[in-house]
Design an enzyme around this catalytic site. Structure first.
Site, PDB file in Angstrom:
ATOM      1  N   GLU A 442     -11.020  33.017 -54.844  1.00 42.46           N
ATOM      2  CA  GLU A 442     -10.013  33.396 -53.851  1.00 42.46           C
ATOM      3  C   GLU A 442      -8.853  32.418 -53.954  1.00 42.46           C
ATOM      4  O   GLU A 442      -9.031  31.204 -53.765  1.00 42.46           O
ATOM      5  CB  GLU A 442     -10.601  33.361 -52.437  1.00 42.46           C
ATOM      6  CG  GLU A 442     -11.351  34.604 -52.032  1.00 42.46           C
ATOM      7  CD  GLU A 442     -11.771  34.595 -50.577  1.00 42.46           C
ATOM      8  OE1 GLU A 442     -11.577  35.618 -49.904  1.00 42.46           O
ATOM      9  OE2 GLU A 442     -12.294  33.564 -50.104  1.00 42.46           O
ATOM     10  N   ASN A 480     -15.285  35.482 -46.280  1.00 43.39           N
ATOM     11  CA  ASN A 480     -16.003  34.915 -45.143  1.00 43.39           C
ATOM     12  C   ASN A 480     -15.654  35.619 -43.835  1.00 43.39           C
ATOM     13  O   ASN A 480     -16.462  35.628 -42.905  1.00 43.39           O
ATOM     14  CB  ASN A 480     -15.734  33.420 -45.039  1.00 43.39           C
ATOM     15  CG  ASN A 480     -16.582  32.624 -46.016  1.00 43.39           C
ATOM     16  OD1 ASN A 480     -17.661  33.056 -46.407  1.00 43.39           O
ATOM     17  ND2 ASN A 480     -16.091  31.472 -46.430  1.00 43.39           N
TER      18      ASN A 480
END
Length: 662
Positions: A442, A480
């Site tokens: 990411e 997340n």
């Protein structure tokens, strides 16, 4: 015959050399097929042409079919018709293979009488990786040339072989160490001089006796468990089995029908969706550029820092690895050495390659040794004040145009960037553990991250072999944030009446390799507790799940303590009546009347939580596209690849998700 856009033709001593050109990989698009068919027909009927050499341009042969044409009506001439034209040529044909011959490109070469490969060439039938299978003779011709054992191994895995190995197997007839077209011309001239009948696949049956029932049964028993959710591997096996027992013409038709069925399958749609998503990952509008990263530093030699250093070293970078104490540095270097030793022992990495990579990691206790690095990644403890301090120190140390990256998985990048006098050069590089193995990266931009910095880190990620997905600075970024959403839903389901093992079983039956409760136990519930504490500030409104906190309070940290959501015998997880009592106590405390919850309800609520969270990320601009969300969930969080990711899956189910671009 005059040269055209995709196929040029020249004559060398009566041998027509047909060169295919469709950059970057000479894919067999409709335009190329039209010109190739015309060239083949001309060669077939021209009295001046004695033989044909088929070659590619740009140091490659043919990289396969044009994937953009999959799922659309077949436009004539099809690859099948091209292959039939080669078989009907009646004159010697030689494929000159350089670079790559993949999929339909290798099948095209199979339809030539002989194959000459440059020694650097690589070839294979990787269609299975897209949920497809060879459809133009690949299962039949590979089996007849190299035997069923080889065909089973390579066609169900999609792995490639080099030229020397292909020659040893019988797939190619000669390996050239020089210009492959010259070698193919010499080979064609030799065959013209020898005369005699041309090779006929109907007569190549000497390897087929190897295809005993035991061979196929044992192969399926050993490998079938890895094919969950896919139809193409089993169809490939069926076609290879048929190659050993049934007439060639019958099996070519059976293979074609099997290919068409795979092409129309949801699995193929999902895997092709991910193929394009991976190809497009990290793209930005605009032409921002900056010099590439050449030297790298990593701050922190713990589990993440060591893995990150390995990822860079494996890609050829010299890495300065810093830690504050001798003990921490020695422990980190020892773990890196152990990782390389294990990789060598398992046969995944040649010893010389592992030794060279390890030698590129330069451990040091001196923070200032990263001063000359183009990029420094901080991988210290996940604490805002500690990371803020490290970034501030780096800002004062490195060159003004050096990139400062943070490996945070949860912290606010905008706040971290405030530690730098030039916040535009601060960017998130969220590696996934183990960082030297996991493909997802990411790339997190703050509100001030420079576009050139972002592009440089994306390019760097690709050099590391990662799939770089750009994320905005939001709660938990992409992965997340979604993990928190469906993890919270799972916790509430347990309080309401489900059991952890029921929920995990539903996830596994859907296609996840492991349930989330078992995964938490493996990671350690003490570690999960710290993450939960970090997330308190962005907890959503509503009921807060309490069971995880109760487990932590009781010292049930998972595998490491022998009990968590499950109780453990070694690593074997078993349902625990104590866990049932813990949940009952929490429900009673909260006034919840527990009820039976069906597997269908569990599955629907978990998926709805994932998809709804993904849609919020699209609406907020944290995610650039639904495809990016799918990449993150497939490569970072175990969402079944054969379903294409939660957003693709939801769209296929008619849930009406958005594919909005940021």
């Amino acid at each position: 015959m005059p040269a055209k856009g995709h196929v040029s033709v020249e004559s060398v001593d009566g041998i027509a050399v047909l060169r295919l050109s469709n950059p970057p990989v000479n894919a067999l698009s409709h335009g190329l097929r039209e010109e190739l068919m015309a060239a083949l027909e001309h060669a077939r009927w021209s009295p001046e042409v004695r033989a044909v050499v088929l070659a590619g341009t740009g140091n490659t042969f043919v990289g396969g079919a044009d994937i953009r044409e999959f799922g659309k009506p077949y436009l004539a001439p099809t690859l099948w018709q091209i292959d039939d034209a080669l078989l009907a040529m009646g004159k010697p044909t030689v494929a000159a293979i350089d670079g790559y011959a993949l999929g339909g490109g290798l099948e095209l070469a199979f339809h030539c009488h002989w194959r000459v490969a440059q020694e650097r060439a690589r070839m294979g039938l990787p269609e299975v990786k897209l949920g497809l299978m060879p459809g133009a003779g690949g299962t039949q011709y590979w089996t007849r040339l190299a035997g069923p054992r080889s065909a089973l191994k390579y066609l169900t895995s999609g792995d490639l072989v080099g030229a020397a190995q292909a020659a040893e197997m019988g797939l190619v007839d000669r390996v050239a160490d020089g210009e492959v077209v010259d070698a193919a011309l010499a080979f064609a001239s030799l065959k013209l001089a020898e005369g005699g009948p041309l090779p006929d696949y109907n007569e190549r049956t000497e390897r087929l006796a190897e295809g005993t029932p035991d061979l196929f049964d044992s192969f399926v028993a050993d490998q079938g468990k890895t094919w969950t959710g896919l139809m193409s591997p089993a169809k490939i096996v069926d076609c290879i089995r048929g190659a050993c027992t049934r007439p060639l013409g019958e099996m070519l038709e059976a293979e074609r029908k099997a290919f068409v069925a795979c092409e129309a399958s949801p699995q193929a749609a999902a895997l092709m969706h991910l193929f394009f998503a991976e190809r497009d990952a990290g793209k930005l509008l605009g032409d921002a550029t900056r010099p590439p990263v050449r030297t790298v530093g990593v701050i922190g030699a713990g589990t993440m820092g060591g893995g990150i250093a390995m990822a860079f070293a494996n890609a050829g970078y010299t890495v300065t690895l810093v830690d504050a104490t001798v003990e921490a540095l020695e422990r980190g270097v020892a773990q890196i050495q152990s990782n390389y030793d294990g990789s060598v022992a398992r046969g995944r990495t040649p010893a010389a390659k592992a030794e060279a990579a390890f030698a590129r990691i330069m451990p040091t206790l001196t923070f200032g040794d990263v001063a000359e690095c183009d990029l420094v990644v901080e991988a210290v403890f996940e604490d805002m004040s500690i990371k803020h301090d490290v970034i501030g120190r780096l800002d004062q140390l490195v060159a003004p145009d050096a990139i400062i990256a943070t490996n945070t998985s949860t912290l606010d990048i905008d706040v971290l960037a405030e530690a730098a006098s030039r916040p535009e050069r601060v960017v998130g590089m969220h590696f996934f553990s183990p960082a030297n193995v996991m493909k997802l990266l990411e790339v997190v931009r703050s509100g001030k991250t420079d576009a050139g910095v972002l592009q440089a880190v994306v390019a760097l990620g690709r050099k590391l072999g990662k799939i770089p997905v750009i994320a905005g600075n939001g709660e938990g970024f992409i992965g997340n944030y979604i993990l928190d959403a469906y993890g919270r839903e799972m916790d509430l389901l347990v309080e309401d009446g489900a059991s952890p093992w029921q929920v995990d079983a539903v996830m596994r039956s859907f296609g996840f390799a492991m349930g989330l409760f078992a995964m938490r136990d493996m990671a350690g519930l003490d570690v999960i507790r710290r993450i939960r504490e970090h997330r308190r500030e962005w907890e959503r409104p509503g009921r807060y799940p309490l069971v995880a906190d109760r487990l932590w309070e009781m010292g049930r940290y998972g595998q490491k303590t022998g009990a968590g959501y499950y109780v453990y015998d070694g690593r074997k997880a078993m349902p625990d009546p104590v866990m049932d009592q813990i949940v009952e106590d929490v429900a009673r405390e909260r006034g919840i009347v527990r009820r039976p919850i069906s597997n269908d309800e569990i599955r629907e609520k978990l998926l709805a939580a994932m998809v709804s969270a993904g849609q919020r990320l699209l609406d907020s601009g944290v995610a650039q596209s639904a495809a990016d969300i799918d990449l993150v969930m497939v490569h970072g969080y175990g969402f079944p690849r054969f379903l294409g990711g939660p957003m693709h899956w939801a769209e296929q189910q008619g849930w009406g998700t958005s594919s909005k671009q940021a």
